[in-house]
Write a protein that holds these residues in place. Sequence first.
Motif, PDB file in Angstrom:
ATOM      1  N   LYS A   1       4.120  14.212 -11.961  1.00  0.00           N
ATOM      2  CA  LYS A   1       2.830  14.785 -12.351  1.00  0.00           C
ATOM      3  C   LYS A   1       1.882  13.691 -12.848  1.00  0.00           C
ATOM      4  CE  LYS A   1       4.448  18.983 -11.748  1.00  0.00           C
ATOM      5  NZ  LYS A   1       4.008  19.782 -10.583  1.00  0.00           N
ATOM      6  N   ASP A   2       0.566  13.930 -12.665  1.00  0.00           N
ATOM      7  CA  ASP A   2      -0.393  12.978 -13.203  1.00  0.00           C
ATOM      8  C   ASP A   2      -0.552  13.215 -14.705  1.00  0.00           C
ATOM      9  OD1 ASP A   2      -2.792  14.762 -13.792  1.00  0.00           O
ATOM     10  OD2 ASP A   2      -2.535  15.164 -11.669  1.00  0.00           O
ATOM     11  N   PRO A   3      -1.086  12.220 -15.442  1.00  0.00           N
ATOM     12  CA  PRO A   3      -1.151  12.331 -16.904  1.00  0.00           C
ATOM     13  C   PRO A   3      -1.893  13.560 -17.407  1.00  0.00           C
ATOM     14  CG  PRO A   3      -1.561  10.074 -16.232  1.00  0.00           C
ATOM     15  CD  PRO A   3      -1.523  10.885 -14.977  1.00  0.00           C
ATOM     16  N   ALA A   4      -2.979  13.955 -16.744  1.00  0.00           N
ATOM     17  CA  ALA A   4      -3.743  15.124 -17.200  1.00  0.00           C
ATOM     18  C   ALA A   4      -2.904  16.394 -17.101  1.00  0.00           C
ATOM     19  CB  ALA A   4      -5.021  15.269 -16.378  1.00  0.00           C
ATOM     20  N   GLU A   5      -2.111  16.503 -16.046  1.00  0.00           N
ATOM     21  CA  GLU A   5      -1.249  17.677 -15.896  1.00  0.00           C
ATOM     22  C   GLU A   5      -0.146  17.676 -16.953  1.00  0.00           C
ATOM     23  OE1 GLU A   5       0.443  21.177 -14.664  1.00  0.00           O
ATOM     24  OE2 GLU A   5      -1.540  20.345 -14.227  1.00  0.00           O
ATOM     25  N   VAL A   6       0.379  16.506 -17.276  1.00  0.00           N
ATOM     26  CA  VAL A   6       1.404  16.410 -18.321  1.00  0.00           C
ATOM     27  C   VAL A   6       0.828  16.871 -19.663  1.00  0.00           C
ATOM     28  CG1 VAL A   6       2.897  14.824 -19.611  1.00  0.00           C
ATOM     29  CG2 VAL A   6       2.692  14.595 -17.130  1.00  0.00           C
ATOM     30  N   VAL A   7      -0.427  16.481 -19.950  1.00  0.00           N
ATOM     31  CA  VAL A   7      -1.083  16.936 -21.181  1.00  0.00           C
ATOM     32  C   VAL A   7      -1.236  18.453 -21.168  1.00  0.00           C
ATOM     33  CG1 VAL A   7      -3.243  16.890 -22.492  1.00  0.00           C
ATOM     34  CG2 VAL A   7      -2.272  14.759 -21.629  1.00  0.00           C
ATOM     35  N   ARG A   8      -1.668  18.994 -20.049  1.00  0.00           N
ATOM     36  CA  ARG A   8      -1.835  20.456 -19.963  1.00  0.00           C
ATOM     37  C   ARG A   8      -0.519  21.190 -20.181  1.00  0.00           C
ATOM     38  NH1 ARG A   8      -6.086  19.137 -16.193  1.00  0.00           N
ATOM     39  NH2 ARG A   8      -4.585  18.820 -14.499  1.00  0.00           N
ATOM     40  N   ARG A   9       0.579  20.551 -19.836  1.00  0.00           N
ATOM     41  CA  ARG A   9       1.891  21.172 -20.022  1.00  0.00           C
ATOM     42  C   ARG A   9       2.420  21.008 -21.450  1.00  0.00           C
ATOM     43  NH1 ARG A   9       5.287  21.973 -14.996  1.00  0.00           N
ATOM     44  NH2 ARG A   9       3.758  22.074 -13.311  1.00  0.00           N
ATOM     45  N   GLY A  10       1.705  20.214 -22.262  1.00  0.00           N
ATOM     46  CA  GLY A  10       2.061  20.169 -23.680  1.00  0.00           C
ATOM     47  C   GLY A  10       2.602  18.870 -24.214  1.00  0.00           C
ATOM     48  N   ILE A  11       2.515  17.780 -23.447  1.00  0.00           N
ATOM     49  CA  ILE A  11       2.991  16.471 -23.913  1.00  0.00           C
ATOM     50  C   ILE A  11       1.801  15.534 -24.075  1.00  0.00           C
ATOM     51  CG2 ILE A  11       4.394  14.438 -23.392  1.00  0.00           C
ATOM     52  CD1 ILE A  11       6.251  16.187 -21.787  1.00  0.00           C
ATOM     53  N   VAL A  12       1.674  14.933 -25.253  1.00  0.00           N
ATOM     54  CA  VAL A  12       0.591  13.977 -25.513  1.00  0.00           C
ATOM     55  C   VAL A  12       1.191  12.705 -26.099  1.00  0.00           C
ATOM     56  CG1 VAL A  12      -1.550  13.531 -26.746  1.00  0.00           C
ATOM     57  CG2 VAL A  12      -1.075  15.821 -25.907  1.00  0.00           C
ATOM     58  N   GLN A  13       0.750  11.566 -25.585  1.00  0.00           N
ATOM     59  CA  GLN A  13       1.219  10.279 -26.093  1.00  0.00           C
ATOM     60  C   GLN A  13       0.181   9.645 -27.000  1.00  0.00           C
ATOM     61  OE1 GLN A  13       2.751   7.541 -23.180  1.00  0.00           O
ATOM     62  NE2 GLN A  13       2.885   5.848 -24.634  1.00  0.00           N
ATOM     63  N   VAL A  14       0.635   9.134 -28.145  1.00  0.00           N
ATOM     64  CA  VAL A  14      -0.180   8.304 -29.025  1.00  0.00           C
ATOM     65  C   VAL A  14       0.237   6.864 -28.755  1.00  0.00           C
ATOM     66  CG1 VAL A  14      -0.813   7.755 -31.399  1.00  0.00           C
ATOM     67  CG2 VAL A  14      -0.340  10.130 -30.747  1.00  0.00           C
ATOM     68  N   MET A  15      -0.657   6.110 -28.155  1.00  0.00           N
ATOM     69  CA  MET A  15      -0.323   4.777 -27.671  1.00  0.00           C
ATOM     70  C   MET A  15      -0.112   3.781 -28.808  1.00  0.00           C
ATOM     71  SD  MET A  15      -0.570   4.921 -24.264  1.00  0.00           S
ATOM     72  CE  MET A  15      -1.083   3.323 -23.633  1.00  0.00           C
TER      73      MET A  15
END
Length: 268
Positions: free
Chosen positions: A78-92
Amino acid sequence: MANPLLSVNNVEVIYDHVILVLKGVSLRVPEGGIVALLGANGAGKSTTLKAISGLLRTERGEVTRGTIELQGEPIHRKDPAEVVRRGIVQVMEGRHVFEHLTVEENLLTGAYTRRNGRRVAEDLERVYAYFPRLRARRGAMAGYVSGGEQQMLAIGRALMARPTLMLLDEPSMGLAPMLVAEIFEIVSRLNREEGLAVLLAEQNAAMALRVAGHGYVMENGRIVLDGDARTISENEDIKEFYLGLTGVGQRKSYRDVKHYKRRKRWLS
């Protein structure tokens, strides 16, 4: 580990079609749990988080073997935007705030995938409740606030996406011990009060293991040891290698440590 929210299964990552960085990495994050991913600089912690969040492709990296699943559904393609929509967010690592936007404008960028303005406003207040310093600095340019406030801002911005899992990469880096303790206490509160699951990549093993329930130790792109946080924190080899302490509390150079207990088996 019961009820896995996230499953990373024998993942291999290659950069530029040549450089093998991750070598069969497997780990689990349970629903509502905090898991620590420990290791020295260059061990592969950040690459593991980027493989989960989908950010690898922005750095010419690729998952070439294994799977990454969120609640049983594959996400490693999945692309990063889709991963965010699925509920995963990374703090770099390094915070990466938008320096020329205000603190509040930075927070609102975290809600870019959301459409309900009323809920966004409610969550902004929720972030300010956890991070009162950000409320006081809401109109300041993000590039001019302190390092600790920038780290709080990066976490708050991630919270605005309403994640079920937050990937935190080296949140203690470059911060004074009192600020590190404050940030880790807020992360612990978010876990207790909101049920937020956290995968925490850290070199500061002592602090990470205080808030985590389970820990994994990485070396050279592999998981070499895992167990509950208390067991790992009491392991003399880990104390020597990662905390620099011998069994009697004497500080020891990392280069003097010849071995430590290896992981007994790979996760399936």
